[in-house]
Design a protein around this motif. Structure first.
Motif, mmCIF file in Angstrom:
data_model
loop_
_atom_site.group_PDB
_atom_site.id
_atom_site.type_symbol
_atom_site.label_atom_id
_atom_site.label_comp_id
_atom_site.label_asym_id
_atom_site.label_seq_id
_atom_site.Cartn_x
_atom_site.Cartn_y
_atom_site.Cartn_z
ATOM 1 N N ARG A 62 41.518 44.763 45.033
ATOM 2 C CA ARG A 62 41.454 43.454 44.376
ATOM 3 C C ARG A 62 42.555 42.528 44.896
ATOM 4 O O ARG A 62 42.336 41.335 45.097
ATOM 5 N N VAL A 63 43.746 43.098 45.128
ATOM 6 C CA VAL A 63 44.834 42.293 45.696
ATOM 7 C C VAL A 63 44.407 41.724 47.051
ATOM 8 O O VAL A 63 44.582 40.536 47.342
ATOM 9 N N VAL A 64 43.839 42.576 47.884
ATOM 10 C CA VAL A 64 43.414 42.138 49.214
ATOM 11 C C VAL A 64 42.333 41.065 49.106
ATOM 12 O O VAL A 64 42.355 40.044 49.805
ATOM 13 N N ALA A 65 41.362 41.285 48.203
ATOM 14 C CA ALA A 65 40.275 40.320 48.040
ATOM 15 C C ALA A 65 40.803 38.964 47.593
ATOM 16 O O ALA A 65 40.410 37.915 48.123
ATOM 17 N N TYR A 66 41.697 38.973 46.608
ATOM 18 C CA TYR A 66 42.243 37.704 46.113
ATOM 19 C C TYR A 66 43.145 37.046 47.158
ATOM 20 O O TYR A 66 43.161 35.822 47.301
ATOM 21 N N ARG A 67 43.890 37.873 47.892
ATOM 22 C CA ARG A 67 44.760 37.298 48.911
ATOM 23 C C ARG A 67 43.927 36.604 49.984
ATOM 24 O O ARG A 67 44.313 35.556 50.510
ATOM 25 N N GLU A 68 42.764 37.168 50.326
ATOM 26 C CA GLU A 68 41.921 36.564 51.352
ATOM 27 C C GLU A 68 41.344 35.227 50.902
ATOM 28 O O GLU A 68 40.946 34.408 51.740
ATOM 29 N N THR A 69 41.297 34.988 49.594
ATOM 30 C CA THR A 69 40.856 33.678 49.113
ATOM 31 C C THR A 69 41.970 32.640 49.210
ATOM 32 O O THR A 69 41.722 31.451 49.002
ATOM 33 N N GLY A 70 43.198 33.104 49.493
ATOM 34 C CA GLY A 70 44.318 32.186 49.588
ATOM 35 C C GLY A 70 45.210 32.160 48.366
ATOM 36 O O GLY A 70 46.184 31.400 48.334
ATOM 37 N N LEU A 71 44.913 32.970 47.351
ATOM 38 C CA LEU A 71 45.776 33.011 46.174
ATOM 39 C C LEU A 71 47.137 33.578 46.542
ATOM 40 O O LEU A 71 47.238 34.535 47.315
ATOM 41 N N GLY A 72 48.192 33.002 45.964
ATOM 42 C CA GLY A 72 49.525 33.524 46.161
ATOM 43 C C GLY A 72 49.727 34.799 45.369
ATOM 44 O O GLY A 72 48.994 35.102 44.427
ATOM 45 N N LEU A 73 50.759 35.555 45.744
ATOM 46 C CA LEU A 73 50.981 36.850 45.092
ATOM 47 C C LEU A 73 51.274 36.700 43.608
ATOM 48 O O LEU A 73 50.835 37.531 42.793
ATOM 49 N N ASP A 74 52.016 35.669 43.217
ATOM 50 C CA ASP A 74 52.294 35.473 41.791
ATOM 51 C C ASP A 74 51.015 35.178 41.022
ATOM 52 O O ASP A 74 50.827 35.660 39.897
ATOM 53 N N ARG A 75 50.132 34.381 41.629
ATOM 54 C CA ARG A 75 48.866 34.069 40.965
ATOM 55 C C ARG A 75 47.989 35.325 40.882
ATOM 56 O O ARG A 75 47.302 35.559 39.888
ATOM 57 N N ILE A 76 48.026 36.140 41.930
ATOM 58 C CA ILE A 76 47.261 37.384 41.911
ATOM 59 C C ILE A 76 47.759 38.300 40.797
ATOM 60 O O ILE A 76 46.965 38.909 40.063
ATOM 61 N N ASP A 81 47.048 41.079 35.745
ATOM 62 C CA ASP A 81 47.795 41.661 34.632
ATOM 63 C C ASP A 81 47.668 40.917 33.320
ATOM 64 O O ASP A 81 47.976 41.491 32.263
ATOM 65 N N ASP A 82 47.266 39.634 33.362
ATOM 66 C CA ASP A 82 47.179 38.864 32.123
ATOM 67 C C ASP A 82 45.775 38.987 31.552
ATOM 68 O O ASP A 82 44.818 38.464 32.130
ATOM 69 N N ASP A 86 42.131 33.274 33.076
ATOM 70 C CA ASP A 86 40.795 32.725 33.331
ATOM 71 C C ASP A 86 40.509 32.906 34.825
ATOM 72 O O ASP A 86 40.784 32.014 35.645
ATOM 73 N N VAL A 87 39.958 34.057 35.190
ATOM 74 C CA VAL A 87 39.744 34.368 36.603
ATOM 75 C C VAL A 87 38.791 33.385 37.269
ATOM 76 O O VAL A 87 39.077 32.878 38.359
ATOM 77 N N PRO A 88 37.640 33.076 36.642
ATOM 78 C CA PRO A 88 36.752 32.101 37.295
ATOM 79 C C PRO A 88 37.428 30.757 37.534
ATOM 80 O O PRO A 88 37.209 30.120 38.566
ATOM 81 N N ARG A 89 38.258 30.323 36.574
ATOM 82 C CA ARG A 89 38.948 29.039 36.747
ATOM 83 C C ARG A 89 39.916 29.121 37.926
ATOM 84 O O ARG A 89 39.992 28.188 38.743
#
Length: 271
Positions: A62-76, A81-82, A86-89
């Protein structure tokens, strides 16, 4: 610490090297994500090597998938963890940012295409537009000939870069300025203006400003250009077509202005 991946994995875990190969991320990235608590391994070997469980691997995927979208590590981290995240948002926001970057890159690509085209052929105008702007006597072949003759010079590069950014309306303004200058030169010669006089010098400066629309024209270069106006059959035909003798008169005016600025016309070079 021993080199990563040097120990055999425990039956229920994968080493850093194995995870790196499986997910296509570097060992260094996995170490970093462990160090910041984003994706730590659940186990260690007796020798202290990291071991990743199936659950760890799922989080890493999931980290890799989100990182490939351009999300920063803090946002990931927040997304993972939260419970109230709101993941879709978050993904929609990231999608909008990606769309904006794509639009900027498309604009950049279009600009590069224009620059390449301008370096190849000069004004980015259709033959019909060139005839309308520069007059029916204009031939697009002149630009091709200039490209062949001057394409490796700094002046052509400047001309191409300015051409790439210029609209047909702006080219119309350039052409109008050239036509007005021709008329002013002819009027001055008809009025008996003497080369070296303030009026003639002002016209020489106006010539440098007008032709600055094409490339930076230094005073020594202007001397060389004025000589070409007089000696080159095509240039001479243009200026003497405006007024017989105009090419020679303008060359004398440029020479006189050059001398006033400490330049010897007889030794001036294209620089």
């Amino acid at each position: 610490m021993p080199p990563s991946g040097s120990a055999h994995p425990a039956p229920d875990g994968l080493t850093v090297g194995q995870v790196s190969a499986r997910l296509g991320v570097t060992v260094r990235a996995l170490h970093h994500w462990d160090d910041i608590g984003l994706a730590p391994p659940s186990g260690r070997t007796a020798g202290g090597y990291r071991l990743y469980t199936a659950g760890d691997l799922e989080r890493l995927e999931r980290v890799v998938a989100y990182r490939e979208t351009g999300l920063g590590l803090d946002r990931i981290r927040a997304v993972l963890d939260d419970p109230a995240a709101d993941v879709p948002r978050a993904l929609r926001d990231q999608r909008e940012q990606v769309a904006q970057r794509i639009a900027r890159l498309e604009q950049l690509a279009a600009g590069l295409d224009r620059m390449i085209d301008a370096h190849d052929r000069g004004p980015l105008l259709s033959p019909e537009e060139q005839a309308e702007i520069f007059g029916p006597g204009w031939s697009p072949e002149r630009t091709a000939q200039a490209r062949q003759r001057y394409g490796d010079t700094q002046q052509w590069r400047q001309f191409a870069e300015r051409s790439a950014a210029r609209t047909p309306q702006e080219w119309q303004a350039v052409a109008a300025a050239v036509t007005a200058l021709d008329g002013a030169l002819a009027a001055a010669m008809d009025a008996g203006v003497t080369p070296g006089s303030p009026t003639a010098d002002a016209l020489v400066e106006r010539h440098r400003a007008v032709f600055g629309a094409y490339f930076t024209l230094t005073r020594p270069m202007q001397v060389c250009l004025a000589r070409r106006y007089e000696r080159d059959p095509d240039f001479a035909a243009h200026y003497d077509g405006v007024r017989p003798g105009l090419a020679a008169w303008f060359r004398r005016a440029v020479d006189a202005s050059a001398r006033a600025h400490g330049i010897d016309p007889d030794t001036a070079t294209w620089e």
